[in-house]
Design an enzyme around this catalytic site. Structure first.
Site, PDB file in Angstrom:
ATOM      1  N   GLU A  44      -2.805   7.315  -4.969  1.00 28.23           N
ATOM      2  CA  GLU A  44      -3.134   6.640  -6.233  1.00 28.23           C
ATOM      3  C   GLU A  44      -4.611   6.730  -6.619  1.00 28.23           C
ATOM      4  O   GLU A  44      -4.961   6.554  -7.785  1.00 28.23           O
ATOM      5  CB  GLU A  44      -2.699   5.167  -6.188  1.00 28.23           C
ATOM      6  CG  GLU A  44      -3.529   4.300  -5.261  1.00 28.23           C
ATOM      7  CD  GLU A  44      -3.094   2.822  -5.287  1.00 28.23           C
ATOM      8  OE1 GLU A  44      -1.888   2.554  -5.147  1.00 28.23           O
ATOM      9  OE2 GLU A  44      -3.980   1.963  -5.443  1.00 28.23           O
ATOM     10  N   HIS A  81      -0.767  -0.500  -9.753  1.00 25.69           N
ATOM     11  CA  HIS A  81      -1.502  -1.441  -8.893  1.00 25.69           C
ATOM     12  C   HIS A  81      -1.979  -2.659  -9.702  1.00 25.69           C
ATOM     13  O   HIS A  81      -3.172  -2.959  -9.754  1.00 25.69           O
ATOM     14  CB  HIS A  81      -2.688  -0.743  -8.213  1.00 25.69           C
ATOM     15  CG  HIS A  81      -3.038  -1.369  -6.893  1.00 25.69           C
ATOM     16  ND1 HIS A  81      -3.335  -0.643  -5.774  1.00 25.69           N
ATOM     17  CD2 HIS A  81      -3.131  -2.672  -6.506  1.00 25.69           C
ATOM     18  CE1 HIS A  81      -3.602  -1.461  -4.764  1.00 25.69           C
ATOM     19  NE2 HIS A  81      -3.483  -2.701  -5.183  1.00 25.69           N
ATOM     20  N   ARG A 133       0.862  -1.180   0.000  1.00 27.29           N
ATOM     21  CA  ARG A 133       0.000   0.000   0.000  1.00 27.29           C
ATOM     22  C   ARG A 133       0.901   1.233   0.000  1.00 27.29           C
ATOM     23  O   ARG A 133       1.920   1.275   0.694  1.00 27.29           O
ATOM     24  CB  ARG A 133      -0.900   0.045   1.244  1.00 27.29           C
ATOM     25  CG  ARG A 133      -2.067  -0.924   1.222  1.00 27.29           C
ATOM     26  CD  ARG A 133      -3.131  -0.599   0.156  1.00 27.29           C
ATOM     27  NE  ARG A 133      -4.236  -1.535   0.154  1.00 27.29           N
ATOM     28  CZ  ARG A 133      -4.320  -2.636  -0.591  1.00 27.29           C
ATOM     29  NH1 ARG A 133      -3.354  -2.937  -1.438  1.00 27.29           N
ATOM     30  NH2 ARG A 133      -5.372  -3.433  -0.517  1.00 27.29           N
TER      31      ARG A 133
HETATM   32  P1  NAI Z   1      -1.289 -11.135   5.291  1.00 29.11           P
HETATM   33  O1  NAI Z   1      -2.291 -10.598   6.233  1.00 29.11           O
HETATM   34  O2  NAI Z   1      -1.274 -12.593   4.946  1.00 29.11           O
HETATM   35  O3  NAI Z   1       0.182 -10.778   5.823  1.00 29.11           O
HETATM   36  C1  NAI Z   1       0.559  -9.538   6.330  1.00 29.11           C
HETATM   37  C2  NAI Z   1       1.718  -9.768   7.293  1.00 29.11           C
HETATM   38  O4  NAI Z   1       2.180  -8.487   7.729  1.00 29.11           O
HETATM   39  C3  NAI Z   1       1.309 -10.557   8.554  1.00 29.11           C
HETATM   40  O5  NAI Z   1       2.211 -11.635   8.771  1.00 29.11           O
HETATM   41  C4  NAI Z   1       1.409  -9.520   9.665  1.00 29.11           C
HETATM   42  O6  NAI Z   1       1.804 -10.078  10.906  1.00 29.11           O
HETATM   43  C5  NAI Z   1       2.472  -8.600   9.107  1.00 29.11           C
HETATM   44  N1  NAI Z   1       2.533  -7.299   9.759  1.00 29.11           N
HETATM   45  C6  NAI Z   1       1.542  -6.634  10.412  1.00 29.11           C
HETATM   46  N2  NAI Z   1       2.032  -5.487  10.927  1.00 29.11           N
HETATM   47  C7  NAI Z   1       3.350  -5.437  10.593  1.00 29.11           C
HETATM   48  C8  NAI Z   1       4.389  -4.517  10.860  1.00 29.11           C
HETATM   49  N3  NAI Z   1       4.179  -3.414  11.589  1.00 29.11           N
HETATM   50  N4  NAI Z   1       5.622  -4.781  10.365  1.00 29.11           N
HETATM   51  C9  NAI Z   1       5.865  -5.911   9.640  1.00 29.11           C
HETATM   52  N5  NAI Z   1       4.917  -6.819   9.369  1.00 29.11           N
HETATM   53  C10 NAI Z   1       3.666  -6.588   9.835  1.00 29.11           C
HETATM   54  O7  NAI Z   1      -1.427 -10.253   3.976  1.00 29.11           O
HETATM   55  P2  NAI Z   1      -0.963 -10.614   2.486  1.00 29.11           P
HETATM   56  O8  NAI Z   1      -2.050 -11.345   1.797  1.00 29.11           O
HETATM   57  O9  NAI Z   1       0.391 -11.196   2.506  1.00 29.11           O
HETATM   58  O10 NAI Z   1      -0.921  -9.148   1.840  1.00 29.11           O
HETATM   59  C11 NAI Z   1       0.001  -8.166   2.273  1.00 29.11           C
HETATM   60  C12 NAI Z   1      -0.417  -6.823   1.718  1.00 29.11           C
HETATM   61  O11 NAI Z   1      -0.254  -6.814   0.288  1.00 29.11           O
HETATM   62  C13 NAI Z   1      -1.902  -6.496   1.921  1.00 29.11           C
HETATM   63  O12 NAI Z   1      -2.103  -5.884   3.187  1.00 29.11           O
HETATM   64  C14 NAI Z   1      -2.196  -5.552   0.810  1.00 29.11           C
HETATM   65  O13 NAI Z   1      -2.017  -4.228   1.273  1.00 29.11           O
HETATM   66  C15 NAI Z   1      -1.141  -5.852  -0.244  1.00 29.11           C
HETATM   67  N6  NAI Z   1      -1.700  -6.374  -1.489  1.00 29.11           N
HETATM   68  C16 NAI Z   1      -1.384  -5.732  -2.675  1.00 29.11           C
HETATM   69  C17 NAI Z   1      -1.873  -6.199  -3.871  1.00 29.11           C
HETATM   70  C18 NAI Z   1      -1.495  -5.565  -5.177  1.00 29.11           C
HETATM   71  O14 NAI Z   1      -2.201  -5.766  -6.188  1.00 29.11           O
HETATM   72  N7  NAI Z   1      -0.409  -4.816  -5.279  1.00 29.11           N
HETATM   73  C19 NAI Z   1      -2.811  -7.335  -3.910  1.00 29.11           C
HETATM   74  C20 NAI Z   1      -3.018  -7.978  -2.626  1.00 29.11           C
HETATM   75  C21 NAI Z   1      -2.504  -7.483  -1.463  1.00 29.11           C
END
Ligand code: NAI
Length: 332
Positions: free
Chosen positions: A261, A293, A232
């Site tokens: 964005e 994105h 993000r």
């Molecule tokens: P997820 O929920 O499986 O993993 C997120 C991880 O970040 C978790 O392990 C959590 O403990 C960790 N986390 C939370 N706070 C943190 C911090 N302060 N410092 C470090 N790590 C922290 O989410 P997933 O599916 O892996 O997605 C991650 C992000 O990717 C989403 O939140 C979304 O914003 C983004 N995304 C972007 C897309 C794109 O098209 N560019 C598509 C899908 C997701």
């Protein structure tokens, strides 16, 4: 369920219509959900939105005054939704928890390879019969240290890809996972900043992670560090990174997301004058690659997004199948 689907493009319509199989009465809308369009949404029991739709308190209150009972997100991230306000209005919020972590992790790799081997510049040169290699010098990824911030579904897949290339993978996550420990070495954020040649952001945007990459963080990094953000835009203080690019602290920047964005991405603005000077400054650097994105944008991911979204509508309406609900207490 009668559902108004906001921010739809031809590909959304195609995949959602296929998954729906006429189970729900769906109205596809081009427009984003914003305070100006909330009155359209208020007529429907279900509203389906994407990452740049505005689902803040004001909009939710308007939906609550209308007929809306369900907000179904077509995304995993839900940072654009005021969950407290939704609970106050008795509106359920559901999301697509996982659709293809591979799509986003592989896109992060695409950004890294493009930046490193400058394939974007090489492509244009060869088309103009310019076969000079000046300015295209890259480095072996093998043996370099990659820092992964956030080892959830996407972060783990990304870590495995980089380990497969032969990188040492460090990671920071407040909730380390045993699964990830097979691939990464967990460390403090400070040590990750100090030791990494490439830093990739795979954590959600929350009040704690807003501007995680700011001036102070940049100061702790290696000179010439490569930063990759497919999560993000708000994770990065863009102004600080521009200063970092100018001072050459930041050697490479790969972005699939950008703080502001909403007014840019997912539209063809090629005939318009872009008003965002910060974004336009970013585009002037030869060592910056920005995509709009598109990390999620694979066939497999769109099929999964559509199937889970239709599943959320069905589960909410009939109680059959899983409802991937997000509340202030619990994220399913
Ligand atoms: P997820 O929920 O499986 O993993 C997120 C991880 O970040 C978790 O392990 C959590 O403990 C960790 N986390 C939370 N706070 C943190 C911090 N302060 N410092 C470090 N790590 C922290 O989410 P997933 O599916 O892996 O997605 C991650 C992000 O990717 C989403 O939140 C979304 O914003 C983004 N995304 C972007 C897309 C794109 O098209 N560019 C598509 C899908 C997701």
């Amino acid at each position: 369920m009668r559902t108004a689907v906001f921010s739809t493009k031809p590909y959304d319509r195609r995949f959602l219509a296929e998954a729906n199989e006429n189970q729900h009465e769906i109205t596809f809308l081009d427009v984003r959900l914003t305070p100006e369009t909330a009155s359209i949404a208020a007529e429907y029991p279900a509203v389906c939105v994407f990452v740049n739709d505005v689902v803040n308190r004001g909009v939710i209150e308007e939906l609550g005054e209308g007929n809306v009972e369900l907000i179904a997100l077509r995304s995993a991230g839900f940072n654009n939704v005021d969950l407290e306000a939704a609970e106050g209005e008795g509106i359920t919020v559901a999301r697509v928890p996982a659709y293809s972590p591979h799509a986003v992790a592989e896109h992060a790799l695409a950004l890294i390879l493009t930046l490193n081997r400058r394939t974007n510049r090489a492509y244009n040169r060869v088309r103009e019969a310019n076969f000079s290699l000046d300015g295209l010098l890259g480095f072996d990824l093998h043996g370099k240290t990659v820092g992964v911030i956030g080892t959830g579904k996407i972060g783990i897949v990304f870590a495995r890809i980089m380990a497969g290339i032969g990188c040492n993978v460090l990671a920071y996550d407040p909730y380390p996972s045993d699964e990830a420990k097979q691939t990464v070495e967990y460390t403090s954020l400070k040590e990750l900043f100090r030791a990494s040649d490439i830093i990739a952001l795979h954590c959600p945007l929350t009040p704690e992670t807003h501007h995680l990459i700011d001036r102070e963080a940049l100061q702790q990094m290696k000179d010439g560090v490569m930063l990759i953000n497919t999560s993000r835009g708000g994770l990065i203080d863009t102004q600080a990174v521009i200063e970092g690019l100018k001072s050459e602290k930041v050697g490479f920047l790969g972005l699939d997301v950008y703080e502001e964005e909403e007014d840019l991405f997912f539209q063809d603005l090629s005939n318009r004058v872009i008003q965002d000077d910060v974004f336009m400054r970013l585009l002037t650097f030869p060592n910056v690659v920005i995509t709009g994105h598109q990390g999620f944008f694979t066939k497999e991911a769109l099929e999964n997004i559509a199937a889970t979204t239709i599943g959320n509508l069905t589960a909410f309406e009939t109680g059959e199948g899983p409802l991937h609900e997000v509340t202030t207490e619990r994220v399913a």
